[in-house]
Design a protein around this motif. Structure first.
Motif, PDB file in Angstrom:
ATOM      1  N   ASP A   6       0.829  -1.205   0.000  1.00 53.40           N
ATOM      2  CA  ASP A   6       0.000   0.000   0.000  1.00 53.40           C
ATOM      3  C   ASP A   6       0.863   1.253   0.000  1.00 53.40           C
ATOM      4  O   ASP A   6       0.582   2.229  -0.709  1.00 53.40           O
ATOM      5  N   VAL A   7       1.930   1.228   0.790  1.00 49.47           N
ATOM      6  CA  VAL A   7       2.834   2.381   0.853  1.00 49.47           C
ATOM      7  C   VAL A   7       3.496   2.615  -0.496  1.00 49.47           C
ATOM      8  O   VAL A   7       3.558   3.753  -0.989  1.00 49.47           O
ATOM      9  N   SER A   8       3.998   1.535  -1.103  1.00 49.10           N
ATOM     10  CA  SER A   8       4.698   1.692  -2.387  1.00 49.10           C
ATOM     11  C   SER A   8       3.761   2.200  -3.471  1.00 49.10           C
ATOM     12  O   SER A   8       4.142   3.043  -4.302  1.00 49.10           O
ATOM     13  N   LYS A   9       2.508   1.734  -3.469  1.00 44.01           N
ATOM     14  CA  LYS A   9       1.544   2.135  -4.495  1.00 44.01           C
ATOM     15  C   LYS A   9       1.212   3.626  -4.386  1.00 44.01           C
ATOM     16  O   LYS A   9       1.244   4.364  -5.390  1.00 44.01           O
ATOM     17  N   LEU A  10       0.901   4.079  -3.155  1.00 43.80           N
ATOM     18  CA  LEU A  10       0.532   5.479  -2.974  1.00 43.80           C
ATOM     19  C   LEU A  10       1.720   6.425  -3.137  1.00 43.80           C
ATOM     20  O   LEU A  10       1.559   7.561  -3.591  1.00 43.80           O
ATOM     21  N   GLY A  26      20.773   0.976   1.680  1.00 43.77           N
ATOM     22  CA  GLY A  26      20.789   1.254   0.249  1.00 43.77           C
ATOM     23  C   GLY A  26      20.315   2.666  -0.062  1.00 43.77           C
ATOM     24  O   GLY A  26      19.801   3.387   0.793  1.00 43.77           O
ATOM     25  N   TYR A  27      20.477   3.043  -1.339  1.00 47.28           N
ATOM     26  CA  TYR A  27      20.171   4.416  -1.755  1.00 47.28           C
ATOM     27  C   TYR A  27      18.677   4.617  -1.969  1.00 47.28           C
ATOM     28  O   TYR A  27      18.000   3.790  -2.578  1.00 47.28           O
ATOM     29  N   VAL A  28      18.172   5.755  -1.442  1.00 48.28           N
ATOM     30  CA  VAL A  28      16.802   6.209  -1.699  1.00 48.28           C
ATOM     31  C   VAL A  28      16.879   7.712  -1.941  1.00 48.28           C
ATOM     32  O   VAL A  28      17.434   8.446  -1.121  1.00 48.28           O
ATOM     33  N   SER A  29      16.353   8.165  -3.068  1.00 49.65           N
ATOM     34  CA  SER A  29      16.422   9.586  -3.396  1.00 49.65           C
ATOM     35  C   SER A  29      15.639  10.415  -2.386  1.00 49.65           C
ATOM     36  O   SER A  29      14.725   9.904  -1.715  1.00 49.65           O
ATOM     37  N   LYS A  30      15.970  11.703  -2.296  1.00 52.79           N
ATOM     38  CA  LYS A  30      15.280  12.595  -1.374  1.00 52.79           C
ATOM     39  C   LYS A  30      13.790  12.680  -1.703  1.00 52.79           C
ATOM     40  O   LYS A  30      12.942  12.721  -0.815  1.00 52.79           O
ATOM     41  N   GLU A  31      13.494  12.712  -3.008  1.00 53.73           N
ATOM     42  CA  GLU A  31      12.095  12.812  -3.430  1.00 53.73           C
ATOM     43  C   GLU A  31      11.307  11.575  -3.005  1.00 53.73           C
ATOM     44  O   GLU A  31      10.182  11.667  -2.484  1.00 53.73           O
ATOM     45  N   GLN A  34      10.816  11.471   0.793  1.00 56.89           N
ATOM     46  CA  GLN A  34       9.768  12.384   1.240  1.00 56.89           C
ATOM     47  C   GLN A  34       8.381  11.813   0.949  1.00 56.89           C
ATOM     48  O   GLN A  34       7.478  11.874   1.790  1.00 56.89           O
ATOM     49  N   ALA A  35       8.225  11.234  -0.253  1.00 57.76           N
ATOM     50  CA  ALA A  35       6.930  10.651  -0.631  1.00 57.76           C
ATOM     51  C   ALA A  35       6.577   9.477   0.286  1.00 57.76           C
ATOM     52  O   ALA A  35       5.433   9.352   0.743  1.00 57.76           O
ATOM     53  N   ILE A  36       7.562   8.630   0.574  1.00 56.85           N
ATOM     54  CA  ILE A  36       7.326   7.480   1.454  1.00 56.85           C
ATOM     55  C   ILE A  36       6.948   7.938   2.858  1.00 56.85           C
ATOM     56  O   ILE A  36       6.021   7.410   3.478  1.00 56.85           O
ATOM     57  N   THR A  37       7.657   8.948   3.368  1.00 56.31           N
ATOM     58  CA  THR A  37       7.381   9.466   4.704  1.00 56.31           C
ATOM     59  C   THR A  37       5.962   9.997   4.807  1.00 56.31           C
ATOM     60  O   THR A  37       5.244   9.731   5.783  1.00 56.31           O
TER      61      THR A  37
END
Length: 329
Positions: A6-10, A26-31, A34-37
């Protein structure tokens, strides 16, 4: 209950990206971060720690093992550990062993089975081979108030020998000439060191004799019984250094029952610095930085879990003399 899908979809990212973000691996972009948070907050998402554990991931849980939760020193340690854990999203599991080696061994076996992330141990009965066994099961361990020289184990200790000297020197400076010592169990590193500090300071006066040392168990009753024994052997005592505050409290109780005034006739000092404001007279003590020790233990065990470097395998904390009514002139 929201899932990682659900988190990944939204959030518009892959499940793998969400997983890297949650595990800080591992690497996660700032964008993307922020979207995941934002989605996590919106969905009130909480990772399934049991599933993560079964998948070989960390559960963000550490255990704190203490020997006697009734001793106020250990709740203060637990508070510091829990505060530090809360700041970084960890949960603390409390294990009280009651100074029972069998109970302690059962706890260790259970913690291994539950794949606990790490363990903070303050124990008077733990053996080095038990700690090594935990490490073999990839469970990092931090020892408090104990040490096993020659072993690759992180240990946090206060300056117990220096504190023993400081307590004894304070009694001497306060006018005491015949000073008894209520020692804790001699198989405990901190207890031995405090006694050595007492001996080093008191021998310089030329008044030291071995019969001035009595051995006890870090409890109020133990301090009471030891004080009675000291008074029977040395009725002219005018100072007492007890290796912890509980034994010092027991010593004061015994003195008062014998009609001896504290501090006018006998001065008493303890060790630890626990909160005992209810005592009359208030107890002088050698204070350990209890909160700092607990917080450091939590930070160290998390560093070990994350395989981060630690500057010192063994750390010594300074102690402080707190003078109160029980040693006033």
């Amino acid at each position: 209950m929201a899932t990682i899908k659900d988190v990944s979809k939204l959030a518009g990212v892959s499940v793998a990206t969400v997983s890297r973000f949650l595990n800080k691996n591992g690497y996660v972009s700032k964008e993307a971060a922020q979207a995941i948070t934002e989605v996590i907050e919106k969905l009130n998402y909480r990772p399934n720690n049991i599933a993560r554990s079964l998948a070989g991931k960390k559960t963000a849980t550490v255990a704190l093992m203490v020997p006697d939760i009734l001793n106020p020193f250990f709740p203060e340690i637990a508070r510091a550990v829990e505060d530090a854990a809360h700041e970084i999203g960890y949960t603390v599991m409390l294990c009280n062993t009651d100074n029972d080696a069998d109970k302690e061994a059962k706890y260790i076996e259970t913690l291994i089975q539950k794949q606990i992330d790490g363990l903070i141990i303050s124990s008077y009965t733990i053996k080095p081979e038990q700690v090594v066994n935990l490490q073999k099961h990839s469970i990092p361990v931090v020892l408090m108030d104990n040490a096993f020289p020659g072993q690759d184990i992180v240990s946090l200790l206060s300056d117990n020998r220096g504190g023993g000297r400081l307590a004894t020197q304070h009694l001497i400076a306060s006018g005491c000439r015949k000073i008894g010592h209520i020692c804790g169990p001699m198989h405990i590193t901190s207890s031995r060191e405090r006694t050595l500090g007492y001996e080093e300071a008191y021998k310089q006066t030329g008044q030291f004799m071995p019969s001035l040392i009595t051995y006890s168990d870090f409890t109020v009753k133990g301090g009471y019984d030891s004080m009675i024994g000291l008074l029977d052997s040395h009725p002219d005592l005018d100072g007492v250094f007890a290796s912890n505050d509980l034994m010092a409290a027991g010593a004061v109780k015994a003195l008062i029952e014998r009609g001896i005034n504290v501090p006018a006739d006998v001065k008493v000092i303890g060790f630890d610095g626990i909160h005992m404001e209810m005592m009359v007279p208030e107890l002088s003590t050698i204070a350990q930085p209890i909160y700092e020790i607990g917080k450091t233990a939590m930070n160290y065990v998390v560093a070990l879990i994350n395989q981060e470097p630690i500057d010192k395998k063994s750390r010594l904390f300074a102690v402080e003399l707190i003078e109160k009514q029980s040693t006033k002139r």
